[in-house]
Write a protein that holds these residues in place. Structure first.
Motif, PDB file in Angstrom:
ATOM      1  N   LEU A  81       1.643  25.125 -21.548  1.00 43.11           N
ATOM      2  CA  LEU A  81       0.436  25.219 -20.995  1.00 43.11           C
ATOM      3  C   LEU A  81      -0.065  24.812 -20.242  1.00 43.11           C
ATOM      4  O   LEU A  81      -0.669  24.601 -19.343  1.00 43.11           O
ATOM      5  N   LEU A  82      -0.525  23.312 -21.375  1.00 44.30           N
ATOM      6  CA  LEU A  82      -1.303  22.507 -20.519  1.00 44.30           C
ATOM      7  C   LEU A  82      -0.992  21.900 -19.000  1.00 44.30           C
ATOM      8  O   LEU A  82      -1.708  20.812 -18.260  1.00 44.30           O
ATOM      9  N   SER A  83       0.648  21.953 -19.169  1.00 45.42           N
ATOM     10  CA  SER A  83       1.302  20.788 -18.292  1.00 45.42           C
ATOM     11  C   SER A  83       1.652  21.912 -16.942  1.00 45.42           C
ATOM     12  O   SER A  83       1.572  21.213 -15.783  1.00 45.42           O
ATOM     13  N   ASP A  84       1.055  22.879 -17.114  1.00 41.91           N
ATOM     14  CA  ASP A  84       1.155  23.940 -16.328  1.00 41.91           C
ATOM     15  C   ASP A  84      -0.390  23.787 -15.497  1.00 41.91           C
ATOM     16  O   ASP A  84      -0.115  23.827 -13.658  1.00 41.91           O
ATOM     17  N   LEU A  85      -1.511  23.293 -15.773  1.00 46.86           N
ATOM     18  CA  LEU A  85      -2.994  24.280 -15.533  1.00 46.86           C
ATOM     19  C   LEU A  85      -2.387  22.062 -14.949  1.00 46.86           C
ATOM     20  O   LEU A  85      -3.395  22.505 -14.097  1.00 46.86           O
ATOM     21  N   ALA A  86      -2.387  21.617 -15.938  1.00 45.21           N
ATOM     22  CA  ALA A  86      -2.296  19.938 -15.422  1.00 45.21           C
ATOM     23  C   ALA A  86      -1.483  20.200 -13.447  1.00 45.21           C
ATOM     24  O   ALA A  86      -1.936  19.153 -12.644  1.00 45.21           O
ATOM     25  N   TYR A  87      -0.167  20.657 -13.689  1.00 45.63           N
ATOM     26  CA  TYR A  87       0.773  20.790 -12.114  1.00 45.63           C
ATOM     27  C   TYR A  87      -1.320  21.047 -11.469  1.00 45.63           C
ATOM     28  O   TYR A  87      -0.738  21.159 -10.093  1.00 45.63           O
ATOM     29  N   VAL A  88      -1.205  22.211 -11.654  1.00 47.69           N
ATOM     30  CA  VAL A  88      -2.019  23.179 -10.507  1.00 47.69           C
ATOM     31  C   VAL A  88      -3.101  22.493  -9.675  1.00 47.69           C
ATOM     32  O   VAL A  88      -3.367  21.987  -8.849  1.00 47.69           O
ATOM     33  N   ILE A  89      -3.716  21.313 -11.757  1.00 47.15           N
ATOM     34  CA  ILE A  89      -4.941  20.862 -10.502  1.00 47.15           C
ATOM     35  C   ILE A  89      -3.932  19.324  -9.974  1.00 47.15           C
ATOM     36  O   ILE A  89      -4.923  18.877  -8.828  1.00 47.15           O
ATOM     37  N   VAL A  90      -2.874  18.622 -10.204  1.00 48.61           N
ATOM     38  CA  VAL A  90      -2.743  17.325  -9.216  1.00 48.61           C
ATOM     39  C   VAL A  90      -1.898  17.729  -8.828  1.00 48.61           C
ATOM     40  O   VAL A  90      -2.450  16.689  -7.708  1.00 48.61           O
ATOM     41  N   ASP A  91      -1.107  19.069  -8.478  1.00 50.01           N
ATOM     42  CA  ASP A  91      -0.924  18.846  -7.149  1.00 50.01           C
ATOM     43  C   ASP A  91      -1.423  20.451  -6.096  1.00 50.01           C
ATOM     44  O   ASP A  91      -1.237  21.056  -6.274  1.00 50.01           O
ATOM     45  N   PRO A  92      -1.669  19.860  -5.322  1.00 50.06           N
ATOM     46  CA  PRO A  92      -2.958  20.712  -4.380  1.00 50.06           C
ATOM     47  C   PRO A  92      -2.124  21.812  -3.765  1.00 50.06           C
ATOM     48  O   PRO A  92      -2.278  22.920  -3.154  1.00 50.06           O
ATOM     49  N   ARG A  93      -0.537  21.697  -3.206  1.00 54.52           N
ATOM     50  CA  ARG A  93      -0.502  22.366  -2.457  1.00 54.52           C
ATOM     51  C   ARG A  93       0.473  24.322  -3.535  1.00 54.52           C
ATOM     52  O   ARG A  93       0.616  24.471  -2.772  1.00 54.52           O
ATOM     53  N   VAL A  94       0.277  23.688  -4.624  1.00 55.01           N
ATOM     54  CA  VAL A  94       0.742  24.693  -5.505  1.00 55.01           C
ATOM     55  C   VAL A  94       0.004  26.212  -5.636  1.00 55.01           C
ATOM     56  O   VAL A  94      -0.518  25.083  -6.489  1.00 55.01           O
ATOM     57  N   LYS A  95       0.428  26.933  -5.515  1.00 56.18           N
ATOM     58  CA  LYS A  95      -0.671  27.718  -5.042  1.00 56.18           C
ATOM     59  C   LYS A  95      -0.258  28.767  -6.967  1.00 56.18           C
ATOM     60  O   LYS A  95       0.603  28.421  -7.509  1.00 56.18           O
ATOM     61  N   LEU A  96      -1.091  28.937  -7.333  1.00 56.59           N
ATOM     62  CA  LEU A  96      -1.059  30.567  -8.391  1.00 56.59           C
ATOM     63  C   LEU A  96      -0.280  31.256  -8.337  1.00 56.59           C
ATOM     64  O   LEU A  96       0.173  31.825  -9.144  1.00 56.59           O
ATOM     65  N   ASP A  97      -0.900  32.620  -7.571  1.00 54.38           N
ATOM     66  CA  ASP A  97      -0.612  33.547  -7.065  1.00 54.38           C
ATOM     67  C   ASP A  97       1.082  33.177  -6.027  1.00 54.38           C
ATOM     68  O   ASP A  97       1.550  32.211  -5.731  1.00 54.38           O
ATOM     69  N   ARG A  98       2.012  34.054  -7.292  1.00 50.61           N
ATOM     70  CA  ARG A  98       4.098  34.073  -6.993  1.00 50.61           C
ATOM     71  C   ARG A  98       4.091  34.993  -6.434  1.00 50.61           C
ATOM     72  O   ARG A  98       3.473  36.560  -6.043  1.00 50.61           O
ATOM     73  N   THR A 153       1.276  -1.115   0.245  1.00 47.04           N
ATOM     74  CA  THR A 153       0.025  -0.025   0.174  1.00 47.04           C
ATOM     75  C   THR A 153       0.705   0.729   0.381  1.00 47.04           C
ATOM     76  O   THR A 153       0.478   1.964  -0.799  1.00 47.04           O
ATOM     77  N   ALA A 154       1.398   0.744   0.945  1.00 49.41           N
ATOM     78  CA  ALA A 154       2.859   2.107   0.730  1.00 49.41           C
ATOM     79  C   ALA A 154       3.213   3.145  -0.581  1.00 49.41           C
ATOM     80  O   ALA A 154       2.996   4.090  -0.430  1.00 49.41           O
ATOM     81  N   ILE A 155       3.586   1.858  -1.198  1.00 48.11           N
ATOM     82  CA  ILE A 155       4.393   1.623  -2.626  1.00 48.11           C
ATOM     83  C   ILE A 155       3.346   2.144  -3.745  1.00 48.11           C
ATOM     84  O   ILE A 155       2.555   3.215  -4.054  1.00 48.11           O
ATOM     85  N   TYR A 156       2.276   1.730  -3.488  1.00 49.04           N
ATOM     86  CA  TYR A 156       1.077   1.733  -4.810  1.00 49.04           C
ATOM     87  C   TYR A 156       0.054   2.993  -4.956  1.00 49.04           C
ATOM     88  O   TYR A 156      -0.644   3.543  -5.721  1.00 49.04           O
ATOM     89  N   LYS A 157      -0.180   2.855  -3.665  1.00 53.73           N
ATOM     90  CA  LYS A 157      -1.186   3.782  -3.454  1.00 53.73           C
ATOM     91  C   LYS A 157      -0.547   5.496  -2.897  1.00 53.73           C
ATOM     92  O   LYS A 157      -0.781   6.529  -3.534  1.00 53.73           O
ATOM     93  N   HIS A 158       0.692   5.512  -2.396  1.00 49.74           N
ATOM     94  CA  HIS A 158       0.689   6.901  -1.946  1.00 49.74           C
ATOM     95  C   HIS A 158       1.853   7.434  -2.313  1.00 49.74           C
ATOM     96  O   HIS A 158       2.131   8.616  -2.452  1.00 49.74           O
ATOM     97  N   ALA A 159       3.103   6.470  -2.984  1.00 44.71           N
ATOM     98  CA  ALA A 159       4.582   6.797  -3.550  1.00 44.71           C
ATOM     99  C   ALA A 159       3.744   7.446  -4.710  1.00 44.71           C
ATOM    100  O   ALA A 159       4.065   7.623  -5.268  1.00 44.71           O
ATOM    101  N   PHE A 160       2.807   6.222  -5.477  1.00 51.36           N
ATOM    102  CA  PHE A 160       2.788   6.087  -6.921  1.00 51.36           C
ATOM    103  C   PHE A 160       1.897   8.125  -7.027  1.00 51.36           C
ATOM    104  O   PHE A 160       2.095   8.308  -8.158  1.00 51.36           O
ATOM    105  N   ARG A 161       1.233   7.741  -6.280  1.00 46.24           N
ATOM    106  CA  ARG A 161       0.181   9.093  -6.867  1.00 46.24           C
ATOM    107  C   ARG A 161       1.587  10.471  -7.067  1.00 46.24           C
ATOM    108  O   ARG A 161       1.521  11.469  -7.320  1.00 46.24           O
ATOM    109  N   ASN A 162       2.578  10.444  -5.927  1.00 46.61           N
ATOM    110  CA  ASN A 162       3.134  11.592  -5.641  1.00 46.61           C
ATOM    111  C   ASN A 162       4.280  11.769  -6.574  1.00 46.61           C
ATOM    112  O   ASN A 162       4.875  12.428  -7.248  1.00 46.61           O
ATOM    113  N   THR A 163       4.511  10.481  -7.207  1.00 50.80           N
ATOM    114  CA  THR A 163       5.269  10.072  -8.737  1.00 50.80           C
ATOM    115  C   THR A 163       4.601  10.690  -9.780  1.00 50.80           C
ATOM    116  O   THR A 163       4.887  10.873 -10.626  1.00 50.80           O
ATOM    117  N   LEU A 164       3.400  10.705  -9.977  1.00 51.15           N
ATOM    118  CA  LEU A 164       2.723  10.995 -11.043  1.00 51.15           C
ATOM    119  C   LEU A 164       2.477  12.275 -11.200  1.00 51.15           C
ATOM    120  O   LEU A 164       3.080  13.098 -12.450  1.00 51.15           O
TER     121      LEU A 164
END
Lengths: 351, 499
Positions: free
Chosen positions: A334-351, A261-272
């Motif tokens: 542009l898509l990859s930046d947007l995807a990054y924001v969507i996938v990682d909730p820690r990333v904030k858009l305003d600098r 579980t540690a690998i496939y659930k937690h680590a995997f998601r963060n690797t994506l």
């Protein structure tokens, strides 16, 4: 979020504007008497006469008034006294091209006597089918492989995969492709030499046509996949290693999570998450075709057309194709930046 | 030693001592062995003696970690070998880069595994088994040689009806016929003159409506079409037909009588290509081009990247904005199409002499890649700028140039070096791609990609793999070696790496 998207879109437009200026400058520097330059050795050898070349130019419309045709060779119309005339002609030419493009007209290709957008649109789907299959295979093989070796660092499997992966990244595509052709097409005869369809096929049976096309595409897809697996496996492995040494995985293990579980659930998601940023690089390759591989395997995709156009000086097509690729790059980023924001909730858009 | 450097290395050592890696802590056993070579470290030795640690400068630490791994030693030695092969090798071979082997070549066996049928009309009529050699490019000297040899041999004496004939493009080196006592045909002849000739062995079956005539022909080094025909002397040619099958013949297109497409032999260890050049020598010269192009392009791209990335990262604000926008625009350009356009432009500039072309190609390659280096340098500088030692240098009142040159740059160098070594590999690949497409150096100069491009001729792909496979193997191994070197360097530079 919406504000961010709008801001990025405006920035991208500015980017495309800059890119188009650079490409237009480069193309204007290409010699307009490209056909003459290409034919010069043949004229000298006596196999082609100047009259025939003039007929060819008339046929291809190279003497027709077209915005792109007002191109002078910036270098040849020489001398500093012509400098301002050159600049004026450059600016005029660029504006007319820009207005044409904004109106949807990418120009008329010299070689194929059709609108550039039609030429690109027709040939794009063959390259797309090749690229999409290779992409799916690549991801399906490389990501599990990367995860597998990251959990067994420094083992035999890890070292073998590292060496093989590095070898895959060092192979030149034309060498490997030709090697495969030699081994499987000519010596063994398992796969056809080139092209995407056999001549004698019954075109009504769609399934047969599909099978035949798939058979033709096996070697190219194999080449592309093998060459690209390396980078993705390496990337996955490194990311996974980083993630596995993070604190939260340690916490998960401490809390009694099974290793699985540690690998496939937690680590995997963060690797994506970092893998999602690779979308930026994938998009141009998906639609832009692979120039060299299509030439070796004889696939009539957009890469092959681009190579022909570049070799024969089909200026409208070259301009249109390069802008097409640049637009794909920008959209990909542009898509990859947007995807990054969507996938990682820690990333904030305003600098 | 410079005071600041001492402070820096103190700082580094303290940092390293605090890291729980165990890799840098040496036991007192090793201390004794290394004391002799490190006498200028004794001052620091006493200063930290209570920690029982041996102290060496960070640079030497890196080298030590580097040579610990077998992989790095292997890749480094391969690269050294490659350099010597490319730059010193040509002095050892006897061939030049574009020097064609002008010897007439080893005998090429032309075997015709094909039986032909000729009809014998009448046992009494004169029938001739005619072998003509179509050799439009044979020099007069060769023809004269062949004819002289034919004359010198006993063949004409033994076959009173055999004649020599010259006929436009065709040189009939021998015409032989005869009837044996049963009324059939026998023809045997053995001709092997020095300049080129025919070894014929024809064995027709006497009588009957058809004759099967298998035969073997050995011809020396030229391109031939061999016609077998039966000619009725009174009525002219009865029929001629080509009996050769291209796939079964190993021949060479040799208009100027060079030793082309030779197999590996004692003179040319990898054989010759279709213009008669020695493959091994061309591999060496190609290696020169690849390595030089790679190094110079990476050096230019590195310099530009350091300059602009440094400016952008250090000064920030509008400088950063401007540089990053330019970098963004350049990174959106598709690389291969732009390189092709550049080459077309180069072609249209007749005022650039051929030997300068390669430098322009280096510039092209550097132009394509410098935006990547700039991004990396800028990122690294941005993160380094806020570290304590940089704040310390500012607090100490050091001038800007010294801050950048003596403190910032040495900490950026590891990343740069690793990136440079890896991009060397990809630069070699790009150069090979360009010369494969015919846009790098022009023939008769040698380049690895150019040698692989000869594979477009299917004859060469199947039957002469010695002409193109070695170049590909060398490319793979060179890029692989640079890749391993880059990996090992990265592991060596990283103080937190697991042992």
């Amino acid at each position: 979020m919406i504000k961010y998207i709008i801001k990025r879109l405006l920035l991208s437009l500015l980017l495309l504007f800059g890119v188009s200026i650079i490409i237009y400058l480069l193309i204007r520097l290409m010699p307009t008497d490209f056909i003459d330059v290409m034919m010069a050795p043949r004229i000298a050898g006596g196999t082609v006469t100047q009259a025939q070349i003039d007929a060819m130019r008339r046929f291809y419309g190279l003497n027709i008034e077209h915005p792109m045709d007002r191109a002078h060779n910036l270098v040849v119309v020489g001398g500093w006294e012509n400098f301002f005339a050159n600049i004026r002609s450059f600016i005029n030419g660029y504006w007319s091209w820009l207005f044409a493009v904004l109106g949807g007209d990418l120009g008329m290709s010299f070689m194929w006597q059709q609108p550039v957008s039609t030429v690109i649109g027709d040939a794009m789907w063959i390259s797309f089918s090749l690229a999409v299959v290779a992409l799916v295979l690549q991801f399906v093989i490389a990501i599990p492989l990367g995860i597998y070796v990251s959990t067994r660092q420094y083992s035999v499997a890890d070292n073998t995969v590292t060496v093989l992966v590095l070898m895959g990244m060092s192979l030149p595509s034309f060498f490997f492709g030709n090697l495969l052709i030699m081994l499987f097409s000519r010596n063994l005869g398992w796969f056809p030499l080139s092209g995407i369809e056999s001549g004698h096929l019954d075109l009504d049976n769609a399934f047969r046509v599909f099978l035949d096309r798939a058979w033709h595409l096996v070697l190219p897809i194999f080449t592309v996949t093998l060459l690209s697996i390396g980078g993705l496996t390496r990337f996955t492995r490194i990311t996974m290693l980083e993630v596995l040494s993070a604190d939260y995985i340690r916490t998960a293990r401490a809390k009694g999570c099974s290793e699985r579980t540690a690998i496939y659930k937690h680590a995997f998601r963060n690797t994506l998450i970092p893998i999602v940023t690779m979308i930026a690089g994938i998009l141009p390759g998906l639609f832009g075709g692979m120039i060299i591989l299509e030439e070796i395997f004889g696939i009539p995709g957009i890469g092959q057309r681009a190579l022909h156009a570049l070799r024969s000086g089909d200026i409208p097509f070259i301009m249109g194709f390069n802008m097409f690729l640049a637009i794909l790059s920008v959209i990909g980023t542009l898509l990859s930046d947007l995807a990054y924001v969507i996938v990682d909730p820690r990333v904030k858009l305003d600098r | 030693m410079d005071e600041n450097l001492k402070q820096d290395s103190q700082l580094d050592k303290t940092v390293e001592n605090n890291i729980d890696s165990g890799a840098e802590v040496e036991t007192s056993q090793n201390l004794k062995q290394e004391t002799v070579s490190d006498n200028n470290e004794t001052k620091k030795e006493t200063a930290v003696a209570q920690n029982n640690v041996k102290v060496i400068s960070p640079g030497r630490m890196v080298l030590k970690r580097f040579f610990r791994s077998k992989l790095s030693i292997v890749s480094l030695s391969f690269l050294v070998f490659l350099f010597m092969f490319s730059f010193l090798g040509p002095f050892l071979t006897s061939w030049g880069e574009s020097e064609a082997d002008e010897s007439p070549g080893a005998p090429v066996v032309v075997q015709i595994r094909h039986t032909s049928r000729t009809r014998v009309e009448d046992a009494n009529s004169v029938e001739m088994l005619l072998i003509q050699m179509l050799a439009p490019h044979l020099s007069d000297a060769t023809i004269a040689n062949a004819q002289r040899a034919l004359v010198d041999s006993e063949f004409l004496a033994n076959n009173p009806n055999a004649r020599l004939n010259n006929n436009d493009n065709m040189v009939m080196l021998a015409r032989l016929y005869g009837t044996n006592s049963e009324g059939g045909m026998s023809a045997t002849g053995r001709v092997s003159p020095a300049g080129g000739g025919i070894f014929m062995h024809a064995n027709p079956i006497p009588g009957g409506p058809s004759i099967t005539t298998p035969f073997t022909v050995v011809v020396r080094g030229r391109d031939h079409h061999i016609y077998l025909g039966v000619i009725d002397e009174d009525d002219g040619p009865y029929g001629t037909f080509i009996i050769t099958e291209r796939e079964q013949i190993r021949h060479s297109n040799n208009p100027r009588e060079r030793n082309i497409n030779a197999r590996p032999n004692a003179n040319q260890l990898l054989g010759t290509d279709r213009s008669g050049y020695d493959i091994l020598t061309r591999l060496m010269y190609g290696g020169r081009i690849s390595l030089t192009l790679g190094f110079v392009s990476v050096a230019i791209s590195l310099t530009l990247g350091l300059l602009f990335g440094g400016l952008a990262g250090y000064f920030g604000k509008w400088v950063d904005n401007l540089v990053m926008r330019v970098v963004d625009i350049l990174s959106c350009l598709p690389s291969l199409p732009v390189l092709l356009i550049f080459s077309a432009i180069l072609d249209g500039m007749p005022q650039i002499p051929v030997h300068l072309r390669i430098y322009v190609v280096m510039g092209m390659l550097a132009f394509i890649s410098w935006h990547g280096t700039t991004r990396v340098v800028r990122g690294q500088i941005l993160s380094l700028r806020e570290q304590e030692f940089m704040v310390a240098t500012e607090a100490l009142g050091l001038p800007v140039s010294r801050r950048i040159l003596k403190h910032l740059i040495p900490n950026v160098m590891p990343l740069i070096i690793v990136g440079a070594v890896t991009s060397l590999g990809s630069m070699i690949l790009t150069e090979a791609t360009l010369s494969f497409l015919g846009l790098g150096v022009r023939p008769p100069a040698a380049a690895w990609g150019l040698m692989i491009a000869s594979v477009r001729d299917p004859q060469i792909m199947i039957q002469y793999p010695n002409q193109w496979i070695p170049a590909g193997v060398l490319i793979v191994m060179a890029v692989l070696a640079f890749g391993f070197l880059g990996d090992s360097l990265r592991d060596a530079f990283d103080p937190k790496a697991k042992r």
